[in-house]
Motif scaffolding. Structure first.
Motif, PDB file in Angstrom:
ATOM      1  N   LEU A  64     -22.762  76.269  17.354  1.00 41.25           N
ATOM      2  CA  LEU A  64     -21.732  75.241  17.555  1.00 41.25           C
ATOM      3  C   LEU A  64     -20.687  75.701  18.570  1.00 41.25           C
ATOM      4  O   LEU A  64     -20.231  74.914  19.407  1.00 41.25           O
ATOM      5  CB  LEU A  64     -21.053  74.903  16.229  1.00 41.25           C
ATOM      6  N   TYR A  65     -20.312  76.978  18.532  1.00 45.59           N
ATOM      7  CA  TYR A  65     -19.336  77.514  19.475  1.00 45.59           C
ATOM      8  C   TYR A  65     -19.871  77.425  20.904  1.00 45.59           C
ATOM      9  O   TYR A  65     -19.140  77.031  21.815  1.00 45.59           O
ATOM     10  CB  TYR A  65     -18.993  78.960  19.111  1.00 45.59           C
TER      11      TYR A  65
ATOM     12  N   LEU B 210     -19.813  74.666  26.225  1.00 45.59           N
ATOM     13  CA  LEU B 210     -20.477  73.854  27.240  1.00 45.59           C
ATOM     14  C   LEU B 210     -19.748  72.533  27.429  1.00 45.59           C
ATOM     15  O   LEU B 210     -19.493  72.104  28.561  1.00 45.59           O
ATOM     16  CB  LEU B 210     -21.940  73.614  26.859  1.00 45.59           C
ATOM     17  N   LEU B 211     -19.370  71.888  26.334  1.00 47.86           N
ATOM     18  CA  LEU B 211     -18.634  70.623  26.427  1.00 47.86           C
ATOM     19  C   LEU B 211     -17.282  70.817  27.102  1.00 47.86           C
ATOM     20  O   LEU B 211     -16.867  69.990  27.922  1.00 47.86           O
ATOM     21  CB  LEU B 211     -18.458  70.001  25.039  1.00 47.86           C
ATOM     22  N   ALA B 212     -16.604  71.913  26.786  1.00 50.24           N
ATOM     23  CA  ALA B 212     -15.310  72.196  27.420  1.00 50.24           C
ATOM     24  C   ALA B 212     -15.484  72.421  28.919  1.00 50.24           C
ATOM     25  O   ALA B 212     -14.687  71.934  29.730  1.00 50.24           O
ATOM     26  CB  ALA B 212     -14.652  73.403  26.765  1.00 50.24           C
ATOM     27  N   GLU B 213     -16.539  73.139  29.310  1.00 48.57           N
ATOM     28  CA  GLU B 213     -16.812  73.363  30.731  1.00 48.57           C
ATOM     29  C   GLU B 213     -17.123  72.049  31.438  1.00 48.57           C
ATOM     30  O   GLU B 213     -16.664  71.810  32.552  1.00 48.57           O
ATOM     31  CB  GLU B 213     -17.979  74.336  30.904  1.00 48.57           C
TER      32      GLU B 213
END
Length: 152
Positions: free
Chosen positions: A60-61, A66-69
């Motif tokens: 999950l981390y 990846l989503l934050a990037e």
């Protein structure tokens, strides 16, 4: 000696009329029954559970990273797109075409169809910031330039 009473050497507490309910084998040929160490069993179960949940949390981390990037990349594209749309341009950009984003000597921005190497002897800008291509959502795919272009 025939009159002597037989004395059973086994304690009365250790004798039962229901041997199938004993926690241990009641005869020499009986199955070996070992009591399970419940602390050890629980410890293994907790250890396995922690390993599995740590693996899931790690996954999950990585997904969150990846989503934050991706969110940062989109935000950067929007910021660059706003800067490009605020630049001076003498034409209407077309989706899929490549353009060149320049910074003038006075600090203002210009969008041009002319590449840095096509200006001839005198380069009229402080630098070429990036090569840009308009995407279908009207944001820009940006390739930044590291080198400075100067007058010859």
């Amino acid at each position: 000696m025939a009159n002597e009473a037989f004395e059973n050497p086994i304690s009365v507490d250790k004798v039962t009329d229901k041997p199938g309910l004993l926690e241990y084998a009641h005869s020499v040929g009986g199955a070996l029954i070992k009591p399970e160490d419940k602390g050890k069993m629980k410890g293994r179960a907790v250890s396995a559970m922690r390993e599995q949940t740590d693996l899931q949390l790690s996954q999950l981390y990585r997904q969150m990273q990846l989503l934050a990037e991706q969110a940062t990349a989109i935000r950067n594209r929007v910021e660059v797109s706003e800067r490009i749309y605020g630049a001076q341009m003498g034409f209407e950009p077309i989706v899929g075409h490549t353009y060149y984003f320049y910074e003038k000597k006075d600090g203002t921005d210009v969008l041009s169809m002319i590449a840095p190497g096509e200006w001839g002897r005198i380069f009229p800008f402080r630098r070429c910031v990036a090569t840009v291509r308009m995407m279908a959502d009207h944001t820009w795919d940006v390739t930044y330039h590291d080198s400075e272009f100067s007058e010859a």
